[in-house]
Structure formats: C-alpha cells, structure tokens
Design a protein around this motif. Structure first.
Motif, PDB file in Angstrom:
ATOM      1  N   LEU A   3      -5.455  -1.358  -0.025  1.00  0.00           N
ATOM      2  CA  LEU A   3      -4.688  -1.100  -1.235  1.00  0.00           C
ATOM      3  C   LEU A   3      -4.106   0.301  -1.197  1.00  0.00           C
ATOM      4  O   LEU A   3      -4.736   1.235  -0.676  1.00  0.00           O
ATOM      5  N   GLN A   7       1.109   4.171  -7.125  1.00  0.00           N
ATOM      6  CA  GLN A   7       1.991   3.096  -7.558  1.00  0.00           C
ATOM      7  C   GLN A   7       3.093   3.685  -8.429  1.00  0.00           C
ATOM      8  O   GLN A   7       3.033   4.855  -8.837  1.00  0.00           O
ATOM      9  N   GLN A   9       5.020   3.354 -12.121  1.00  0.00           N
ATOM     10  CA  GLN A   9       4.758   2.859 -13.464  1.00  0.00           C
ATOM     11  C   GLN A   9       5.702   3.510 -14.463  1.00  0.00           C
ATOM     12  O   GLN A   9       6.276   4.565 -14.196  1.00  0.00           O
ATOM     13  N   VAL A  29      -3.261   4.373  -8.406  1.00  0.00           N
ATOM     14  CA  VAL A  29      -3.725   3.008  -8.649  1.00  0.00           C
ATOM     15  C   VAL A  29      -5.088   3.113  -9.332  1.00  0.00           C
ATOM     16  O   VAL A  29      -5.979   3.809  -8.837  1.00  0.00           O
ATOM     17  N   LEU A  38      -8.787  -5.835 -10.518  1.00  0.00           N
ATOM     18  CA  LEU A  38      -7.539  -5.135 -10.219  1.00  0.00           C
ATOM     19  C   LEU A  38      -6.477  -6.183  -9.938  1.00  0.00           C
ATOM     20  O   LEU A  38      -6.662  -7.037  -9.060  1.00  0.00           O
ATOM     21  N   LYS A  40      -2.550  -7.094  -8.939  1.00  0.00           N
ATOM     22  CA  LYS A  40      -1.212  -6.735  -8.449  1.00  0.00           C
ATOM     23  C   LYS A  40      -0.231  -7.485  -9.326  1.00  0.00           C
ATOM     24  O   LYS A  40      -0.090  -8.706  -9.230  1.00  0.00           O
ATOM     25  N   VAL A  77      -6.496  -8.635  -6.735  1.00  0.00           N
ATOM     26  CA  VAL A  77      -6.636  -8.126  -5.367  1.00  0.00           C
ATOM     27  C   VAL A  77      -7.992  -7.458  -5.139  1.00  0.00           C
ATOM     28  O   VAL A  77      -8.352  -7.167  -3.988  1.00  0.00           O
ATOM     29  N   GLN A 124       2.849  -1.435 -11.185  1.00  0.00           N
ATOM     30  CA  GLN A 124       2.589  -2.324 -10.046  1.00  0.00           C
ATOM     31  C   GLN A 124       1.165  -2.858 -10.007  1.00  0.00           C
ATOM     32  O   GLN A 124       0.932  -3.980  -9.559  1.00  0.00           O
ATOM     33  N   TYR A 125       0.212  -2.075 -10.467  1.00  0.00           N
ATOM     34  CA  TYR A 125      -1.197  -2.482 -10.462  1.00  0.00           C
ATOM     35  C   TYR A 125      -1.825  -2.161 -11.817  1.00  0.00           C
ATOM     36  O   TYR A 125      -1.559  -1.104 -12.394  1.00  0.00           O
TER      37      TYR A 125
END
Length: 346
Positions: A3, A7, A9, A29, A38, A40, A77, A124-125
């Motif tokens: 991972l 990310q 945001q 993340v 978590l 994705k 994930v 994204q996460y």
C-alpha cells in the motif's frame, strides 16, 4: 499487496470562502485500527449537503476541517487484527452515520456523519469501522454503488422506516432529485403506484419511463395535491409522500395524504417555515416525520432488494474524477444535473 504511504484527498478547511475553501492535497494513507477496514475507494457521489458544508449553511452536526463526501464504494485492501466479517477483496459501500447501526437514530449517532463529523469519501483511501460499511450490490459498478449511502437509504427509510410500504399503496414523489427517483423505483419494485410531480414535459417523460403511473406538472397545476388525491382509489389519498420542498409544498402534500399516511420530510428546497402543517396534520390524522438517512440494518436490506429487482440509480450524464471534484461542486450548484452525480476514483 503493498500500500502507498500517501494519497490525494479533498479537504474542507473552513467556511467563509464557499467552494474556494475546498483544497486538493497530498495526505497520509490512514492507519488501520484493530476493528477497522482500509478501503480503496473507487467511486463517490455528491449530495446537496456537500455543497452546504463549505458555505457554512449545513444545519446538522459537523466539524471542520474535514474530508468531504459521505457516499463511497470501493474494495477492502486491509483489515484490523480483530476484524472477522471482512477480508481483502470484499467490495463495500459506506454507511452515512457510522454510529447508526439499527433502530431509531440518537444524538450520539447523529454526530458520526461521514464528510461532516468524520473524514469522508472524497479521497483515495479511507479507514472505517468494520460496521461502517456494508456489502456492495453485485449488480452495480463502483460509481453507481456510491450513490446508495445517502439518497437511496433516505428513500428506503422514508418508505420502510416507520410504516412499511405495502403492495397496492400509492406514493407521491416530488421532483426529480436523487431521493425522489430512488423512491419511485423502490415503490414500483414493491408493487405500489407512484404519482410524481415535476416542472417540465421533458422530465415528465423520464419519470414515466422509470415507471411513474401519473405525472403532474406543478407549474400548470398549482393545486397538485388535490389532483394527486383524486388519482388514488376512492379519492382517499396517498399512503406516503416524499416531501422535499418544505414551505412551498407542504400544504399540497397535506392535501394529498391519506388518513394515517406518512409525510417524510427530507428537504426544504422552497423554504423552512411550512405553514398550517401542525393543525393540518391533526385534521388529516397523518404523521409528518423528519428523516435523517438511515441505519446499517436498513442499508443491508435495501442492497438485497436492489439486487433482487436489478435496480440501478439514475446517473447524470456528466462524468467527474477525483481531481475534478471542484468542477462537480460547481456543476451541481448550478443545477445542471439530472439524477446522481458520480465521481470515479483511481
């Protein structure tokens, strides 16, 4: 799978600058706790409340700065050490109020809204408690599934949360917003009749294609509530009203409602001071009920029914991605959309 550490945001920094208070930024993340998953995120969707929060006009609990967006769908994930109900690879949809698991909402649960009190889905996460997501419908893609969190669940709660909709009953839906369009589809799947209101012939045709039994143009018929009543068996009125207008529509909703019917208050597009409603509710022997989305148990029930009847959300033609969210906000504020606005997240 490995991972990333960072990310992209969106963040609502504060109010006073309108949509200019939205910032697109790099961020870590989030870490997974023992009972967390978590996700994705692969899809998101906008609601009217997302537009109000950066403008300082949102009346429900929220804390800034916050990652906006309540509506999300994606793939798990990673899971915490104590998580047993999920595994990597599971496809899930976010729950609006993370603390609203079942039954009526309480004050504590009302302060757990994604994208308002808790970091939301325009990233994204995202890390969520294992009970803050539900299984994604197998008949929808990620962007379609992302629309279920708020508008769809609100509609489901309106029709099934207090007095459950029954086959053969009649539902009155106002306009062509996301909640109303979901309510139309849920009602038809249940074997109910639907009366819809709109302001244009073009929208009327779309409502008919979706299954509306009757469509009333409220600009041409200002007494549409009484007209709707006359369209029901024996002229007794409708069992459910999806009330999104507020001050400008409540009088007509009360004229349409059947004795012991339920008017679900969801929006206030025409104002916030509905006149006559208190005494009219007594005269009509009906319930006027505020609806604030719904619990996890209803979301799970709704997902199963959407699969069973292959119900898909009505999506706007415009396509947005995570990096164009600001454009999506402007597009929705300008009321250029029809149906839900989807956002694809890579």
């Amino acid at each position: 799978m490995s991972l990333p550490n960072t990310q992209m945001q969106w963040l609502v920094q504060g109010t006073g600058r309108g949509f200019d208070g939205l910032v697109y930024q790099d961020a870590p993340v989030p870490k997974v706790g023992d009972t967390d998953v978590l996700v994705k995120l692969r899809g998101a969707s906008l609601n009217y409340r997302d537009l109000l929060i950066p403008q300082g006009k949102y009346i429900f609990a929220h804390n800034l700065p916050v990652v906006p967006g309540s509506d999300g769908a994606g793939e798990i994930v990673a899971v915490g050490s104590k998580v047993t109900k999920w595994k990597p690879g599971d496809k899930v949809v976010t729950l609006f109020n993370q603390g609203h698991q079942e039954g009526p909402i309480d004050v504590a649960a009302s302060k757990t809204g994604l994208g308002g009190c808790i970091d939301g889905t325009l990233r994204q996460y995202g890390v969520f408690n294992e009970n803050g997501v539900v299984r994604m419908p197998s008949n929808l893609d990620f962007v379609e599934a992302a629309t279920l969190t708020c508008a769809a669940l609100t509609s489901w709660n309106a029709l099934y949360g207090l007095k459950r909709l029954k086959k053969g009953e009649t539902v009155l839906v106002q306009g062509t917003g996301g909640v109303s369009l979901f309510a139309l589809q849920f009602a038809k799947a249940a074997g109910a009749a639907v009366i819809a209101t709109t302001s244009s012939a073009e929208k009327a045709e779309i409502l008919k294609r979706l299954g509306a039994d009757h469509v009333i143009n409220y600009r041409e018929d200002p007494n549409w509530g009484e007209t709707a009543r006359k369209l029901t068996p024996n002229g007794e009125g409708v069992e459910h009203v999806i009330e999104v207008g507020g001050e400008g529509t409540m009088t007509q909703s009360l004229r349409a409602i059947k004795m012991e019917g339920v008017i679900s208050m969801i929006g206030v597009l025409t104002g916030t001071n509905p006149k006559e409603s208190t005494m009219e509710a007594l005269a009509k022997v009906c319930t006027i009920r505020g609806v604030y989305v719904g619990p996890r148990e209803q979301l799970e029930e709704m997902v199963a029914e959407m699969e069973k009847h292959d119900i898909h959300p009505v999506m706007d033609k415009a396509a947005f991605t995570l990096d164009s969210v600001r454009e999506a906000y402007d597009y929705m504020w300008a009321q250029k959309h029809f149906g839900k606005i989807g956002i694809k997240i890579e």
